[in-house]
Design an enzyme around this catalytic site. Structure first.
Site, PDB file in Angstrom:
ATOM      1  N   LYS A 271     -73.608  20.836 -28.417  1.00  0.00           N
ATOM      2  CA  LYS A 271     -72.915  21.705 -27.377  1.00  0.00           C
ATOM      3  C   LYS A 271     -71.405  21.554 -27.531  1.00  0.00           C
ATOM      4  O   LYS A 271     -70.876  20.414 -27.296  1.00  0.00           O
ATOM      5  CB  LYS A 271     -73.572  21.766 -26.204  1.00  0.00           C
ATOM      6  CG  LYS A 271     -73.209  22.871 -25.167  1.00  0.00           C
ATOM      7  CD  LYS A 271     -74.244  22.805 -23.915  1.00  0.00           C
ATOM      8  CE  LYS A 271     -73.707  23.816 -23.114  1.00  0.00           C
ATOM      9  NZ  LYS A 271     -74.828  24.185 -22.103  1.00  0.00           N
TER      10      LYS A 271
ATOM     11  N   GLU B 278     -87.748  27.869 -11.671  1.00  0.00           N
ATOM     12  CA  GLU B 278     -87.696  28.491 -10.155  1.00  0.00           C
ATOM     13  C   GLU B 278     -88.999  28.536  -9.537  1.00  0.00           C
ATOM     14  O   GLU B 278     -89.066  28.111  -8.501  1.00  0.00           O
ATOM     15  CB  GLU B 278     -86.885  29.841 -10.040  1.00  0.00           C
ATOM     16  CG  GLU B 278     -85.363  29.525 -10.456  1.00  0.00           C
ATOM     17  CD  GLU B 278     -84.944  29.647 -12.026  1.00  0.00           C
ATOM     18  OE1 GLU B 278     -85.993  29.774 -12.652  1.00  0.00           O
ATOM     19  OE2 GLU B 278     -83.871  29.425 -12.480  1.00  0.00           O
TER      20      GLU B 278
ATOM     21  N   ARG C 249     -87.301  35.300  -9.353  1.00  0.00           N
ATOM     22  CA  ARG C 249     -88.182  34.533 -10.373  1.00  0.00           C
ATOM     23  C   ARG C 249     -89.500  34.193  -9.579  1.00  0.00           C
ATOM     24  O   ARG C 249     -90.502  34.194  -9.989  1.00  0.00           O
ATOM     25  CB  ARG C 249     -87.830  33.516 -11.217  1.00  0.00           C
ATOM     26  CG  ARG C 249     -86.667  34.059 -12.393  1.00  0.00           C
ATOM     27  CD  ARG C 249     -87.708  33.778 -13.630  1.00  0.00           C
ATOM     28  NE  ARG C 249     -86.922  34.722 -14.691  1.00  0.00           N
ATOM     29  CZ  ARG C 249     -86.335  33.969 -15.801  1.00  0.00           C
ATOM     30  NH1 ARG C 249     -86.670  32.865 -16.019  1.00  0.00           N
ATOM     31  NH2 ARG C 249     -86.052  34.989 -16.709  1.00  0.00           N
TER      32      ARG C 249
HETATM   33  C1  LIG Z   1     -83.564  31.905 -14.695  1.00  0.00           C
HETATM   34  C2  LIG Z   1     -82.475  31.217 -14.897  1.00  0.00           C
HETATM   35  N1  LIG Z   1     -82.086  29.970 -14.274  1.00  0.00           N
HETATM   36  C3  LIG Z   1     -81.069  29.363 -14.339  1.00  0.00           C
HETATM   37  C4  LIG Z   1     -80.030  29.945 -15.280  1.00  0.00           C
HETATM   38  C5  LIG Z   1     -78.624  29.354 -15.203  1.00  0.00           C
HETATM   39  N2  LIG Z   1     -78.285  28.737 -16.682  1.00  0.00           N
HETATM   40  C6  LIG Z   1     -77.432  29.333 -17.477  1.00  0.00           C
HETATM   41  S1  LIG Z   1     -77.280  28.690 -18.824  1.00  0.00           S
HETATM   42  C7  LIG Z   1     -78.395  27.452 -18.613  1.00  0.00           C
HETATM   43  C8  LIG Z   1     -78.411  26.262 -19.491  1.00  0.00           C
HETATM   44  C9  LIG Z   1     -79.395  26.725 -20.582  1.00  0.00           C
HETATM   45  O1  LIG Z   1     -79.556  25.672 -21.478  1.00  0.00           O
HETATM   46  P1  LIG Z   1     -79.875  25.837 -22.770  1.00  0.00           P
HETATM   47  O2  LIG Z   1     -81.022  27.035 -23.160  1.00  0.00           O
HETATM   48  O3  LIG Z   1     -80.330  24.641 -23.758  1.00  0.00           O
HETATM   49  O4  LIG Z   1     -78.528  26.494 -23.555  1.00  0.00           O
HETATM   50  P2  LIG Z   1     -77.100  25.724 -23.991  1.00  0.00           P
HETATM   51  O5  LIG Z   1     -76.380  26.066 -22.831  1.00  0.00           O
HETATM   52  O6  LIG Z   1     -77.522  24.118 -23.722  1.00  0.00           O
HETATM   53  O7  LIG Z   1     -76.808  26.379 -25.240  1.00  0.00           O
HETATM   54  C10 LIG Z   1     -78.525  27.350 -17.230  1.00  0.00           C
HETATM   55  C11 LIG Z   1     -79.637  26.690 -16.423  1.00  0.00           C
HETATM   56  C12 LIG Z   1     -80.050  31.141 -15.753  1.00  0.00           C
HETATM   57  N3  LIG Z   1     -79.218  31.878 -16.692  1.00  0.00           N
HETATM   58  N4  LIG Z   1     -81.506  31.671 -15.461  1.00  0.00           N
END
Ligand SMILES: Cc1ncc(C[n+]2csc(CCOP(=O)(O)OP(=O)(O)O)c2C)c(N)n1
Length: 641
Positions: free
Chosen positions: A288, A376, A404
């Site tokens: 990342k 969630e 959710r």
């Molecule tokens: C249902 C939901 N919960 C929380 C989030 C907040 N959120 C956005 S990106 C993220 C992290 C995602 O991690 P990953 O899929 O590993 O992608 P990366 O950012 O590491 O590329 C979170 C928790 C969201 N978008 N949707």
């Protein structure tokens, strides 16, 4: 500001242009794409690290796939900036997330390359599977369907549900697991440990090299190659993973891990995977923030850093004068204060330690605060379980993500009248993240649930008092919703005191018109009042504070005294606080004229919070005009248009 794309990037206006490049140009293109993202995001803001991490993957996917005929689905979509830039939106990319500009997430209305609207996580496999089944149904057997999902997003139940279905649907779906070991904060849970064990296992890596040998060479090896792939897969299953590969157990064919920054290798691998039928998973390892040293080093901070100097990496902060704290920080600090006094309190966040400031408690009391992953539903039912044992969970979930877990709120918490405190952050208009993130519906969807208490603070002191009240004995399910961003009190750390449930506050008395507000948006009404006062108009202002139970005594006072009432909420008008007030009016046979201000029954796009409040008609200026309109109408007995 103009941004100068690199020599190759400047000629890419669609994936068709990209396909004109030689494979040997792709590394250079990736460099230019990465630089372009740094240039624009440093000046205009937005998500950062995630897009940098998938630059090579994005280039390879659009190089190999025949998009948009082939369907590429990004999970969450915060990592899709490179995709936007390569699919005809380079010149408008600087408008990303601004009012009227590009959306920060893929959006079907914006481009035919955006196959599925996203913002919330973990939907990509289900959506891609639906598309694949539809293609099969229509006889489009040459069509590829690819879901790109992060290891964080893979922790959600929805992703597991989709894997479970895809494994037997035998559709042409490729899941690319973009594994960077990070969610916004470091990823958590057993799956993460499992993925790490695969990617660091020595024996596994030997076999990975074997797979690597074949993948990318199928065309050279000719018709025997597919047989060879199968053989190697079998030996992996038999000797290394002992049938324990999680994805294989779900009937996916597992490939990888591969280096997600080796664009040539990715191209070859993706080419070959196109020819392998059925559900497949390619495990890609990325970093990342790749290519921007500071972002690689502090990945949470650089998930969405705001504006920064791209040379020094200095993140731009607003003026040094003291400003009120963010509501989330008031929540985080107050929770620790309360937890020190009340040892029943436990903190829960589904993957938002920094976003919700639950990280303050996680640091201060690691054994009493849990990040449960992007989950969630689980967060709510886990809280319910804790509550059955007499503990007092403070479960912090962004208002829009709480959508959710609605069944869990009703079935697992409210039906059993369990004492769980739900702190809903980002309630109301969320701003630049747009419609997927606006916390528009919680007042409406929470207030119809029996046993619920639903409250919203107008400022930091009120938030603290509500949190204090919610942890007093036997409160049942208790919702406290507050917005994204700053409050209004610099000196916010006042001693906490209990608030009587279902009581509002009269902020000021007045004549002709009563304004009833709930939550932080009441401060816009206060600003409006000052302007109106200067013009000789003196509306009364009531802060309802609770939408459930309602302060009936206060509402009787309002309806007995005022024929003109304006309700203001930073939430959906349909079913929200204004609706509750109208129900009260009808139930008690009052007949005032009530104007409801709030989020209208349409999708409100992205922009600054203040811009969107104005668009929806409940910022201070809009409130001033609405009250004036009512005042004129009272004098002339007609409504001014
Ligand atoms: C249902 C939901 N919960 C929380 C989030 C907040 N959120 C956005 S990106 C993220 C992290 C995602 O991690 P990953 O899929 O590993 O992608 P990366 O950012 O590491 O590329 C979170 C928790 C969201 N978008 N949707």
């Amino acid at each position: 500001m103009d941004f100068e794309p690199g020599e190759l990037l400047k000629n890419i206006n669609s994936p068709a242009d990209l396909k004109e490049l030689k494979e040997s140009d792709l590394e250079q293109l990736s460099k230019e794409l990465r630089q372009y993202i740094v240039d624009v995001v440093s000046v205009y803001g937005g998500h950062f690290g995630a897009s940098l991490g998938v630059v090579e993957l994005t280039v390879a996917l659009h190089y190999v796939l025949n998009t948009p005929y082939d369907q590429l689905v990004w999970d969450v979509g915060h990592q899709a900036y490179g995709h936007k830039i390569l699919t005809g939106r380079r010149e408008s990319f600087h408008t990303n997330r601004t009012y009227g500009g590009l959306s920060g997430f893929p959006k079907r209305a914006e481009s035919e390359y955006d196959t599925f609207g996203v913002g919330h996580s973990s939907t990509s496999i289900s959506a891609a599977l639906g598309m694949a089944v539809a293609s099969g149904y229509k006889g489009e057997h040459d069509r590829q369907h690819v879901a790109v999902i992060g290891d964080g997003a893979m922790t959600a139940g929805l992703a597991f549900e989709a894997l479970n279905h895809a494994g037997i649907a035998n559709s042409n779906v490729l899941v690319i697991l973009n594994d960077n070991c990070m969610s916004i904060d470091p990823n958590v849970g057993a799956l993460k440990e499992y993925l790490t064990s695969i990617s660091t296992s020595k024996s596994y890596n030997r076999f990975r090299d074997d797979i690597g040998y074949v993948l990318g060479k199928i065309s050279e090896l000719g018709p025997d190659a597919l047989g060879l792939v199968k053989k190697i897969e079998k030996s992996i299953k038999g000797t290394v993973l002992k049938n324990s590969n999680f994805f294989e157990a779900l009937k996916f064919r597992y490939f990888g891990p591969v280096d997600g920054h080796d664009v040539k290798r990715l191209v070859k691998t993706l080419e070959d995977l196109k020819d392998i039928p059925g559900p497949k998973l390619l495990h890609v390892i990325t970093v990342k923030g790749k290519g921007y040293a500071l972002a690689e080093k502090d990945q949470t901070k650089w998930h969405a850093p705001g504006l920064f100097d791209k040379i020094t990496g200095e993140i731009k902060r607003s003026a040094a004068t003291p400003t009120p704290p963010k509501y989330q920080d008031v929540f985080g600090n107050t929770l620790v204060e309360l937890a020190e006094l009340n040892d029943r309190i436990i903190g829960i966040t589904p993957a938002m330690p920094s976003g919700s400031s639950m990280n303050i408690m996680m640091k201060a009391m690691p054994e009493r605060a849990f990040d449960v992953g992007i989950a969630e539903q689980h967060a709510v039912t886990f809280s319910a379980g804790l509550a059955t044992q007499g503990l007092l969970p403070f479960c912090n979930i962004y208002s829009s993500f709480m959508q959710r877990a609605y069944d869990q709120v009703i079935h697992d918490v409210a039906l059993q009248n369990l004492n769980v405190v739900f702190c809903l952050d980002r309630a109301g208009i969320a701003g630049a993240d747009g419609p997927t993130h606006h916390g528009a519906y919680d007042l409406a969807y929470m207030r119809c649930i029996p046993n619920m208490t639903v409250a919203a603070p107008m400022n930091e002191e009120e938030l603290r008092n509500l949190m204090f009240t919610a942890q007093l004995d036997n409160m049942g399910p208790f919702v406290i919703r507050y917005p994204r961003g700053q409050g209004v009190m610099i000196d916010w750390k006042k001693p906490m005191k209990a608030i009587e449930i279902g009581t509002g506050r009269k902020i000021c008395d007045g004549e002709d018109v009563a304004i009833i507000t709930i939550g932080h948006i009441g401060n816009e009404a206060s600003k409006a009042r000052l302007i109106l006062n200067e013009e000789g108009i003196h509306p009364a202002h009531y802060d309802l504070r609770f939408v459930k139970p309602l302060d009936e005594k206060m509402l009787h006072e309002v309806f007995k005294k005022f024929k003109q009432v304006v309700t203001i909420e930073d939430g959906a008008i349909e079913g929200g606080m204004g609706s509750a007030v109208l129900e009260f009016m009808a139930d008690h046979n009052y007949s005032s004229h009530v104007v409801r201000l709030g989020i209208p029954d349409k999708i409100v796009e992205h922009g600054e919070q203040a811009e969107l409040w104005a668009e929806c008609g409940y910022d201070a200026a809009s409130i001033v005009s609405e009250v004036k309109r009512l005042t004129v109408s009272k004098k002339t007995n007609t409504l001014a248009v």
